[in-house]
Design a protein around this motif. Sequence first.
Motif, PDB file in Angstrom:
ATOM      1  N   SER A  31       0.822  -1.210   0.000  1.00 15.30           N
ATOM      2  CA  SER A  31       0.000   0.000   0.000  1.00 15.30           C
ATOM      3  C   SER A  31       0.856   1.260   0.000  1.00 15.30           C
ATOM      4  O   SER A  31       0.571   2.218  -0.725  1.00 15.30           O
ATOM      5  CB  SER A  31      -0.927   0.012   1.216  1.00 15.30           C
ATOM      6  N   ILE A  32       1.891   1.252   0.817  1.00 11.61           N
ATOM      7  CA  ILE A  32       2.806   2.399   0.932  1.00 11.61           C
ATOM      8  C   ILE A  32       4.228   1.866   0.833  1.00 11.61           C
ATOM      9  O   ILE A  32       4.632   1.035   1.642  1.00 11.61           O
ATOM     10  CB  ILE A  32       2.607   3.138   2.274  1.00 11.61           C
ATOM     11  N   PRO A  33       5.008   2.287  -0.137  1.00 12.02           N
ATOM     12  CA  PRO A  33       6.361   1.737  -0.314  1.00 12.02           C
ATOM     13  C   PRO A  33       7.268   2.071   0.865  1.00 12.02           C
ATOM     14  O   PRO A  33       7.248   3.192   1.375  1.00 12.02           O
ATOM     15  CB  PRO A  33       6.841   2.395  -1.609  1.00 12.02           C
ATOM     16  N   TRP A  34       8.069   1.087   1.253  1.00  8.39           N
ATOM     17  CA  TRP A  34       8.948   1.298   2.401  1.00  8.39           C
ATOM     18  C   TRP A  34       9.996   2.368   2.124  1.00  8.39           C
ATOM     19  O   TRP A  34      10.489   3.026   3.061  1.00  8.39           O
ATOM     20  CB  TRP A  34       9.621  -0.012   2.800  1.00  8.39           C
ATOM     21  N   THR A  35      10.321   2.594   0.876  1.00  8.42           N
ATOM     22  CA  THR A  35      11.308   3.622   0.542  1.00  8.42           C
ATOM     23  C   THR A  35      10.819   5.024   0.920  1.00  8.42           C
ATOM     24  O   THR A  35      11.629   5.936   1.113  1.00  8.42           O
ATOM     25  CB  THR A  35      11.627   3.583  -0.957  1.00  8.42           C
ATOM     26  N   GLN A  36       9.513   5.171   1.043  1.00 11.05           N
ATOM     27  CA  GLN A  36       8.965   6.452   1.481  1.00 11.05           C
ATOM     28  C   GLN A  36       9.392   6.754   2.923  1.00 11.05           C
ATOM     29  O   GLN A  36       9.746   7.883   3.264  1.00 11.05           O
ATOM     30  CB  GLN A  36       7.440   6.405   1.377  1.00 11.05           C
ATOM     31  N   SER A  37       9.389   5.735   3.771  1.00  2.00           N
ATOM     32  CA  SER A  37       9.860   5.909   5.147  1.00  2.00           C
ATOM     33  C   SER A  37      11.358   6.185   5.181  1.00  2.00           C
ATOM     34  O   SER A  37      11.839   6.944   6.025  1.00  2.00           O
ATOM     35  CB  SER A  37       9.531   4.665   5.983  1.00  2.00           C
ATOM     36  N   GLU A  38      12.087   5.570   4.267  1.00  2.00           N
ATOM     37  CA  GLU A  38      13.521   5.820   4.185  1.00  2.00           C
ATOM     38  C   GLU A  38      13.775   7.292   3.860  1.00  2.00           C
ATOM     39  O   GLU A  38      14.685   7.922   4.432  1.00  2.00           O
ATOM     40  CB  GLU A  38      14.117   4.914   3.104  1.00  2.00           C
ATOM     41  N   GLU A  39      12.966   7.880   2.980  1.00  2.00           N
ATOM     42  CA  GLU A  39      13.121   9.296   2.649  1.00  2.00           C
ATOM     43  C   GLU A  39      12.788  10.187   3.838  1.00  2.00           C
ATOM     44  O   GLU A  39      13.496  11.168   4.115  1.00  2.00           O
ATOM     45  CB  GLU A  39      12.223   9.660   1.467  1.00  2.00           C
ATOM     46  N   LEU A  40      11.727   9.849   4.571  1.00  2.00           N
ATOM     47  CA  LEU A  40      11.365  10.638   5.744  1.00  2.00           C
ATOM     48  C   LEU A  40      12.477  10.584   6.793  1.00  2.00           C
ATOM     49  O   LEU A  40      12.826  11.601   7.406  1.00  2.00           O
ATOM     50  CB  LEU A  40      10.054  10.129   6.341  1.00  2.00           C
ATOM     51  N   TYR A  41      13.036   9.398   6.986  1.00  2.00           N
ATOM     52  CA  TYR A  41      14.137   9.254   7.941  1.00  2.00           C
ATOM     53  C   TYR A  41      15.316  10.134   7.545  1.00  2.00           C
ATOM     54  O   TYR A  41      15.938  10.790   8.397  1.00  2.00           O
ATOM     55  CB  TYR A  41      14.568   7.788   8.002  1.00  2.00           C
ATOM     56  N   ALA A  42      15.618  10.198   6.272  1.00  2.00           N
ATOM     57  CA  ALA A  42      16.747  11.002   5.803  1.00  2.00           C
ATOM     58  C   ALA A  42      16.532  12.485   6.073  1.00  2.00           C
ATOM     59  O   ALA A  42      17.493  13.238   6.257  1.00  2.00           O
ATOM     60  CB  ALA A  42      16.977  10.758   4.311  1.00  2.00           C
ATOM     61  N   ARG A  43      15.285  12.924   6.127  1.00  2.00           N
ATOM     62  CA  ARG A  43      14.979  14.330   6.362  1.00  2.00           C
ATOM     63  C   ARG A  43      14.921  14.686   7.845  1.00  2.00           C
ATOM     64  O   ARG A  43      14.885  15.874   8.194  1.00  2.00           O
ATOM     65  CB  ARG A  43      13.628  14.685   5.713  1.00  2.00           C
ATOM     66  N   ALA A  44      14.866  13.680   8.710  1.00  2.00           N
ATOM     67  CA  ALA A  44      14.671  13.918  10.134  1.00  2.00           C
ATOM     68  C   ALA A  44      15.977  14.273  10.832  1.00  2.00           C
ATOM     69  O   ALA A  44      17.075  13.942  10.367  1.00  2.00           O
ATOM     70  CB  ALA A  44      14.067  12.676  10.773  1.00  2.00           C
ATOM     71  N   ALA A  45      15.851  14.941  11.967  1.00  2.90           N
ATOM     72  CA  ALA A  45      17.001  15.253  12.821  1.00  2.90           C
ATOM     73  C   ALA A  45      17.160  14.150  13.868  1.00  2.90           C
ATOM     74  O   ALA A  45      16.225  13.385  14.128  1.00  2.90           O
ATOM     75  CB  ALA A  45      16.798  16.607  13.500  1.00  2.90           C
ATOM     76  N   ASP A  46      18.320  14.077  14.473  1.00  5.75           N
ATOM     77  CA  ASP A  46      18.532  13.153  15.593  1.00  5.75           C
ATOM     78  C   ASP A  46      17.883  13.717  16.850  1.00  5.75           C
ATOM     79  O   ASP A  46      17.767  14.943  16.992  1.00  5.75           O
ATOM     80  CB  ASP A  46      20.030  12.948  15.817  1.00  5.75           C
ATOM     81  N   PRO A  47      17.455  12.823  17.767  1.00  9.21           N
ATOM     82  CA  PRO A  47      17.547  11.359  17.726  1.00  9.21           C
ATOM     83  C   PRO A  47      16.466  10.754  16.828  1.00  9.21           C
ATOM     84  O   PRO A  47      15.314  11.156  16.875  1.00  9.21           O
ATOM     85  CB  PRO A  47      17.328  10.963  19.195  1.00  9.21           C
ATOM     86  N   ARG A  48      16.860   9.812  16.019  1.00 11.99           N
ATOM     87  CA  ARG A  48      15.949   9.177  15.075  1.00 11.99           C
ATOM     88  C   ARG A  48      16.362   7.720  14.887  1.00 11.99           C
ATOM     89  O   ARG A  48      17.517   7.341  15.143  1.00 11.99           O
ATOM     90  CB  ARG A  48      15.999   9.891  13.723  1.00 11.99           C
ATOM     91  N   LYS A  49      15.411   6.916  14.452  1.00 15.14           N
ATOM     92  CA  LYS A  49      15.694   5.507  14.191  1.00 15.14           C
ATOM     93  C   LYS A  49      14.748   5.021  13.109  1.00 15.14           C
ATOM     94  O   LYS A  49      13.571   5.409  13.074  1.00 15.14           O
ATOM     95  CB  LYS A  49      15.515   4.669  15.461  1.00 15.14           C
TER      96      LYS A  49
END
Length: 234
Positions: free
Chosen positions: A186-204
Motif C-alpha cells: 500500500s505504501i512503499p517502504w522507501t517512502q519511510s527511508e526518505e522521511l528518515y533522511a529528512r529527520a534530525a537526531d535522535p531518530r531511528k
Amino acid sequence: MGHPTPTLPTRIGAHLGLAYEIWLPDSEPPWPGIVILHGAGSRKENHADFSRLAAANGWAALAFDARGHGSSDGALSGTATAEVMLMVDLLATTEGVDQRRVALRGSSMGGYLALHAATSPGVAGVIAICPAAESQLLRGLRRGEYEMRVEREPLEAWLASHDVRAAVERIGAKPLLIMHARGDDSIPWTQSEELYARAADPRKLIVVPGGDHRSLQHDAEVQVSALRWLDQQL
C-alpha cells in the motif's frame, strides 16, 4: 480449558465528541504516555493489543476514534491534528502521567497525522508505522477507498497543503522512530527511508523483511523494542 480474560481499559469515555479508551499501568507513577492514532477506516479497538502491551510495559496509553470513525461524532476534516492534540492534553492531565513525556504512535493515516501533530508543543516524541503521504491519502479519498465520514472539501484542501516531508523536518530534535515492512504493497517502504533522511537526531528507522501494510502494528516484539527506544530517548 478456561482462557484468561483480556485486560480491559482503565477508563472509557468521550471528550468533545471523541471516543477514547485509557489504559494505565500497574507500576508506580509517573508514567510516560502514548496516544495511539489509527489508520483510515479503522478504529481504536483495532489497536487494543498495543494499548495493553504499552500499559504492561509501564506506559499510560490512550487510543481514540478519529472523527468520522468508530464511536466519535462528526466527520474527518481539516481539524484532524487539532483533535489529536485534544487527546494529548487529555492524557497529559490524567493523574499519574508525566505531562513532559507524552508521545504519539500512529499507523498509515495515523502516522501521517502523528508526524504533523508532533510539530506542536506538548508532544515529546513519535512512532510512525508505515506513514502515509498526503498524495496517497488524497488518492484514496477521491477513489472512495476509505470507510469513513468526511467533510470532503476542507479535508482535501488541508491534505493538499500539508506535506509530510516538511512536517518531519519541523519536528526538530524530538525522538522519531519510523517503522515499515518491505512487503507493504500500500505504501512503499522507501517512502519511510526518505522521511528518515529528512529527520534530525535522535531518530531511528526499522525496516523489516516481508510483512504487509498492517503486520508491524501487531508485532509485539517490534513494538516493545520501539517503546523501549522511545523511553530511553525521553
